[in-house]
Design an enzyme around this catalytic site. Structure first.
Site, PDB file in Angstrom:
ATOM      1  N   SER A 187       0.837  -1.200   0.000  1.00 63.89           N
ATOM      2  CA  SER A 187       0.000   0.000   0.000  1.00 63.89           C
ATOM      3  C   SER A 187       0.877   1.257   0.000  1.00 63.89           C
ATOM      4  CB  SER A 187      -0.971  -0.038   1.182  1.00 63.89           C
ATOM      5  OG  SER A 187      -1.946   0.972   1.088  1.00 63.89           O
ATOM      6  N   HIS A 245      -4.117  -0.665  -4.576  1.00 67.06           N
ATOM      7  CA  HIS A 245      -5.570  -0.835  -4.392  1.00 67.06           C
ATOM      8  C   HIS A 245      -6.266  -0.547  -5.723  1.00 67.06           C
ATOM      9  CE1 HIS A 245      -5.011  -0.897   0.010  1.00 67.06           C
ATOM     10  NE2 HIS A 245      -4.262   0.188  -0.138  1.00 67.06           N
ATOM     11  N   GLU A 279      -5.282  -5.305  -4.952  1.00 69.90           N
ATOM     12  CA  GLU A 279      -5.104  -5.788  -3.584  1.00 69.90           C
ATOM     13  C   GLU A 279      -4.773  -7.283  -3.579  1.00 69.90           C
ATOM     14  OE1 GLU A 279      -8.608  -4.693  -1.422  1.00 69.90           O
ATOM     15  OE2 GLU A 279      -8.116  -2.550  -1.436  1.00 69.90           O
TER      16      GLU A 279
END
Length: 283
Positions: free
Chosen positions: A131, A173, A200
């Site tokens: 992330s 994401h 993800e």
């Protein structure tokens, strides 16, 4: 001169599995030395460093790592800690957690820890990030931006990254948050020809100039090296971008990509016919 063939990155799109097979984190531990691995967990991105760090300690030690420890840098002064520098010197794997990527760069970039991590990376230590930890991998990163929108200059803010994989743009994401518009906007703004959008529980593993995809989703690759037109110099920041002739590749688990030739790989041979031209217009 550094041997680039030693360099390995595990760049994760976020929300990786930590409870089941842990495919991506398992791969990271294996690459870091398996049962002999010594992993440091960089928690600069998160406001909950102890909780997040201890969760990763549990996962990495559960996968058999010899040692996993937290390096918590809340301020730039912490980034010159002798204890932290010693841990990095002994590490075989370095893992950046998620959170806010601007915290990572504001605390770590151009510090002693930053220099130490790059040195260890050049020596073969595996560097991974999820992330926010993925966002900082290029030399120019997406700081923030709108999701689920068309490409406009205003939808993305760029800033300096940590420079482990220069000359590209990375977003995370990706499918889950509909970020194709902001990836395109970032790519057109920066002197980069490749943009990577990572889903993800999916990772792109970079070894030298080759990328391998692992995980349950896909990595979307936008190549604008042969793009014939964009209107960035003609519009205001709130007006839609136009891009002609860019290429789009969507690669799931097991597929590879060559960063030098900018071509997908199937059975070790570049495959041109799995790419599709991508042109956006505003009709």
């Amino acid at each position: 001169m550094d041997d680039t063939s030693k360099r390995q990155l595990v760049i994760i799109g976020g929300a990786e599995d930590k409870e089941g097979d842990c495919l991506i984190l398992r791969d990271f531990v294996r690459r870091s030395g398996g049962i002999k691995s010594k992993i440091v967990i960089m928690t600069a991105a998160t406001e909950l460093p102890r909780d997040v760090g201890e969760n990763y300690i549990r996962v990495f030690e559960g996968l058999g790592a010899e040692e996993a420890r937290i390096i918590d840098t809340e301020t730039r002064d912490d980034a010159s800690s002798s204890t932290a520098l010693q841990a990095i010197a002994q590490a075989t794997g370095i893992f950046f957690t998620g959170g806010d990527q601007s915290r990572i760069t504001s605390i770590i970039k151009d510090t002693e820890i930053d220099t130490a991590i790059h040195k260890r990376f050049s020596e073969g230590v595996v560097v991974a990030g999820t992330s926010a930890g993925a966002a900082v991998m290029p030399d120019k990163m997406i700081v923030e931006g709108d999701s689920q929108t068309n490409a406009r200059i205003e939808v993305v803010e760029m800033g300096p990254g940590l420079g482990f994989l220069p000359g590209v743009v990375i977003d995370q994401h990706f499918s889950q948050r509909g970020r194709i518009g902001r990836l395109m906007a970032a790519l057109i703004q920066e002197p980069a020809v490749l943009g990577f959008g990572i889903d993800e529980n999916t990772a792109m593993v970079v070894t030298d100039h080759q990328v391998e995809i692992i995980g349950e989703g896909s990595v979307t690759i936008v190549d604008e090296s042969d793009s014939t037109h964009n209107n960035m110099d003609e519009i205001l920041k709130d007006e839609p971008l136009a891009i002609f002739g860019a290429k789009l590749h969507i690669l799931p688990h097991g597929y590879k990509f060559d960063l030098k030739t900018r071509q997908p790989i199937l059975d070790q041979n570049p495959v041109a016919n799995i790419s599709q031209p991508l042109a956006t217009s505003n009709s």
